[in-house]
Design a protein around this motif. Structure first.
Motif, PDB file in Angstrom:
ATOM      1  N   ALA A 231     -78.764   7.322  89.737  1.00 21.06           N
ATOM      2  CA  ALA A 231     -77.972   7.628  88.541  1.00 21.06           C
ATOM      3  C   ALA A 231     -76.640   6.881  88.606  1.00 21.06           C
ATOM      4  CB  ALA A 231     -77.729   9.131  88.428  1.00 21.06           C
ATOM      5  N   LYS A 232     -76.056   6.642  87.426  1.00 19.80           N
ATOM      6  CA  LYS A 232     -74.767   5.975  87.415  1.00 19.80           C
ATOM      7  C   LYS A 232     -73.690   6.890  87.994  1.00 19.80           C
ATOM      8  CE  LYS A 232     -74.016   7.099  82.504  1.00 19.80           C
ATOM      9  NZ  LYS A 232     -73.860   6.501  81.166  1.00 19.80           N
ATOM     10  N   PRO A 233     -72.612   6.345  88.540  1.00 16.90           N
ATOM     11  CA  PRO A 233     -71.600   7.159  89.239  1.00 16.90           C
ATOM     12  C   PRO A 233     -71.014   8.277  88.394  1.00 16.90           C
ATOM     13  CG  PRO A 233     -71.246   4.827  89.671  1.00 16.90           C
ATOM     14  CD  PRO A 233     -72.311   4.906  88.628  1.00 16.90           C
ATOM     15  N   ALA A 234     -70.868   8.049  87.095  1.00 22.29           N
ATOM     16  CA  ALA A 234     -70.239   9.069  86.243  1.00 22.29           C
ATOM     17  C   ALA A 234     -71.213  10.132  85.765  1.00 22.29           C
ATOM     18  CB  ALA A 234     -69.589   8.395  85.032  1.00 22.29           C
ATOM     19  N   ALA A 235     -72.489   9.998  86.085  1.00 21.62           N
ATOM     20  CA  ALA A 235     -73.484  10.972  85.613  1.00 21.62           C
ATOM     21  C   ALA A 235     -73.242  12.338  86.249  1.00 21.62           C
ATOM     22  CB  ALA A 235     -74.887  10.483  85.936  1.00 21.62           C
TER      23      ALA A 235
END
Length: 567
Positions: free
Chosen positions: A71-75
């Motif tokens: 997942a992307k870091p901000a997820a």
């Protein structure tokens, strides 16, 4: 904000969660894209990398490590705890989660929690977008722009700043003046540099200041016209400064450079010579003021150009600035003009730079914020906070307050739903404004409304108008099935001294309203001191039934009771 999509993945078979997500409402600029999947493993790596929020139940614990990696870091990953297994989770797995929700059986609770999380996610997106917009804006501007904290460390700079100092942003952030400009303290003291002194002056004055500064750059010595402003925190304390520097070194000789700068400014702008004649103008200026080419204005006095522009625009002086109002496709556009004198190296005025900044969105956003902060979203009336802020601390004699409460409002909500209840509240607000258009009117909570009249002619007049309002409400609500049975109990207080405080005024109105309910609802009741004593049948507060056949009878009864009060 710009249009954006919040991508959500729901990996849970819980029907309540699925129903809640399907009921989510998007607005004009923000919508949701929801993926329903019983198995988190079924999501591809591409889908995982694009999602903003993952909701999963305890059956997917095993895929958490892999999901966090892909997942992307901000997820955000939220675990829906349907079986009370939170305590049994390993600490290593808990650290991979952003939140753990025990699943409530109450749909309203679930909806509130989900909406709260989505609001947070939206704010994060908006914050990231604003940061990107700020970076894009300052990097688009050819002038040097920098932000410093109160100790003088650089927090943010634009590409133009990096170009002049010969360093990248990463090397500049967190560093001070001497390192960035490659100047030794001794050299700075011996030279005519004024950068640090001007920073201190801006902080001391607490206001925007304009300076002429000589700076040693990688391109040699340059003369800057700088505008520096203090940055304040929410408490009004100065926490840093922002500066914009315009390179004035070769302005009288480098017309080509000036042309590039002028055309790349993100604002409509023109340059005047020492006689106030137009020396140049950028394309944004020509487009806005509807000139076909710069030849139409070149060499013309500013007054002549302004006269031509007035035909299609409204000009209004605001302080030292000029506001220009225009309309394009029926929408108002507002520009503010700012002027900077152009000086040569001998400090002689050789011209003026005039910039027109579009502040339409800024004004609209300010108006929307003020309206949102002061009004009730459902009814459009003032909210409780604003109402209290507008009441005088000590209410003068001859003022009146009406406290209105809908009778049997809960039955409407319970029987026909909250939409019918909301419609009833909106209609009530319309009737209040119609019958008391001069009053300060507020919905202070639920189905309670208050109206404040700064000056009334008599008690009888207020009672009479309140009765007419009540009859109108009763008549209107009986027209439609969802609202049949609705009526209003109205408490009235008219001040006869200058000593009553605003809180006491509202309290007395509230007491009178509840006395009207105790007397059988659907009536107007004027506040009397005996209402605060234990109820006694011998006491006769002024309560007027709207069902009295003759309106004159209401006024007569009001006069009689008012006379008894004066005795």
């Amino acid at each position: 904000m710009f249009h954006c999509v919040l991508r959500i993945s729901l990996c849970s078979p819980e029907p309540l969660l699925e129903a809640t997500f399907k009921a989510l409402q998007a607005d004009a600029d923000f919508r949701h894209k929801i993926t329903f999947s019983a198995e988190a493993q079924s999501l591809s790596a591409t889908d995982r990398a694009r999602e903003d929020i993952f909701f999963m139940d305890s059956t997917h614990i095993a895929v958490l490590p892999d999901l966090r990696k892909t997942a992307k870091p901000a997820a955000r990953i939220v675990l829906i705890d349907t079986a009370g297994q939170e305590a049994a989770l390993q600490e290593s797995l808990v650290s991979l989660l952003d939140d753990i929700w025990p699943l409530s059986a109450n749909p309203d609770v679930v909806a509130r929690r989900i909406n709260g999380l989505l609001r947070d996610a939206l704010l994060c997106k908006e914050y990231a977008l604003l940061q990107h917009c700020l970076e894009t804006t300052i990097d688009t501007t050819p002038d040097l722009i920098w932000f410093k904290d109160i100790q003088g460390k650089h927090l943010k700079v634009n590409q133009a700043f990096c170009h002049f100092v010969g360093k990248c942003k990463e090397d500049i952030i967190g560093r001070g003046h001497y390192y960035i400009w490659d100047i030794e303290p001794d050299e700075y003291v011996k030279s005519e540099y004024v950068c640090l002194e001007t920073e201190k002056e801006v902080i001391a004055r607490g206001a925007t200041c304009i300076f002429d500064e000589s700076v040693k750059t990688k391109l040699g010595m340059r003369q800057f016209k700088t505008r520096k402003s203090p940055i304040f925190d929410e408490h009004g304390a100065i926490i840093g400064t922002v500066g914009i520097a315009y390179d004035m070194t070769d302005i009288t000789k480098s017309s080509a450079e000036v042309e590039i700068i002028l055309q790349n400014l993100p604002f409509a702008a023109m340059i005047l010579d020492e006689e106030n004649k137009v020396a140049n103008a950028n394309q944004k200026f020509l487009d806005f003021f509807r000139f076909k080419s710069v030849k139409e204005v070149l060499g013309s006095y500013r007054s002549k150009v302004r006269a031509i522009a007035i035909k299609d625009h409204q000009l209004r002086q605001v302080g030292d600035h000029l506001e220009i109002h225009s309309w394009k496709k029926g929408e108002e556009i507002i520009l503010e003009s700012y002027e900077k004198e152009i000086l040569d190296t001998f400090q002689n005025r050789i011209g003026k730079l005039v910039i027109y900044r579009d502040v339409t969105s800024e004004r609209r956003a300010k108006q929307m914020l003020e309206r949102s902060a002061n009004t009730d979203e459902l009814t459009g009336l003032y909210n409780r906070r604003y109402f209290y802020s507008q009441l005088p601390e000590t209410v003068p004699a001859g003022a009146a307050l009406l406290f209105v409460d809908l009778d049997d409002f809960k039955k409407v909500n319970d029987t026909f739903g909250h939409r019918a209840g909301d419609d009833a509240l909106r209609l009530t607000a319309q009737l209040l404004k119609k019958h008391f258009n001069e009053a300060l009117t507020s919905r202070i909570g639920g189905d309670e409304f208050v109206l404040y009249l700064a000056k009334v002619h008599s008690v009888e007049q207020v009672i009479s108008r309140a009765c007419r309002l009540q009859k109108a409400m009763k008549s209107f609500f009986t027209k439609d099935t969802p609202w049949q049975g609705l009526s209003a109990s109205i408490g009235v207080i008219v001040t006869d001294t200058d000593t009553i405080g605003r809180d006491e005024l509202v309290r007395c109105g509230d007491i009178a309203m509840y006395e009207a309910k105790r007397q059988g609802k659907n009536r107007v009741c004027q506040y009397q001191h005996n209402m605060e004593a234990p109820h006694n049948e011998a006491l006769s507060p002024l309560c007027v039934s709207p069902c009295t056949p003759c309106h004159q009878r209401e006024v007569c009864q009001a006069k009689k009771q008012a006379a008894q009060m004066r005795k």
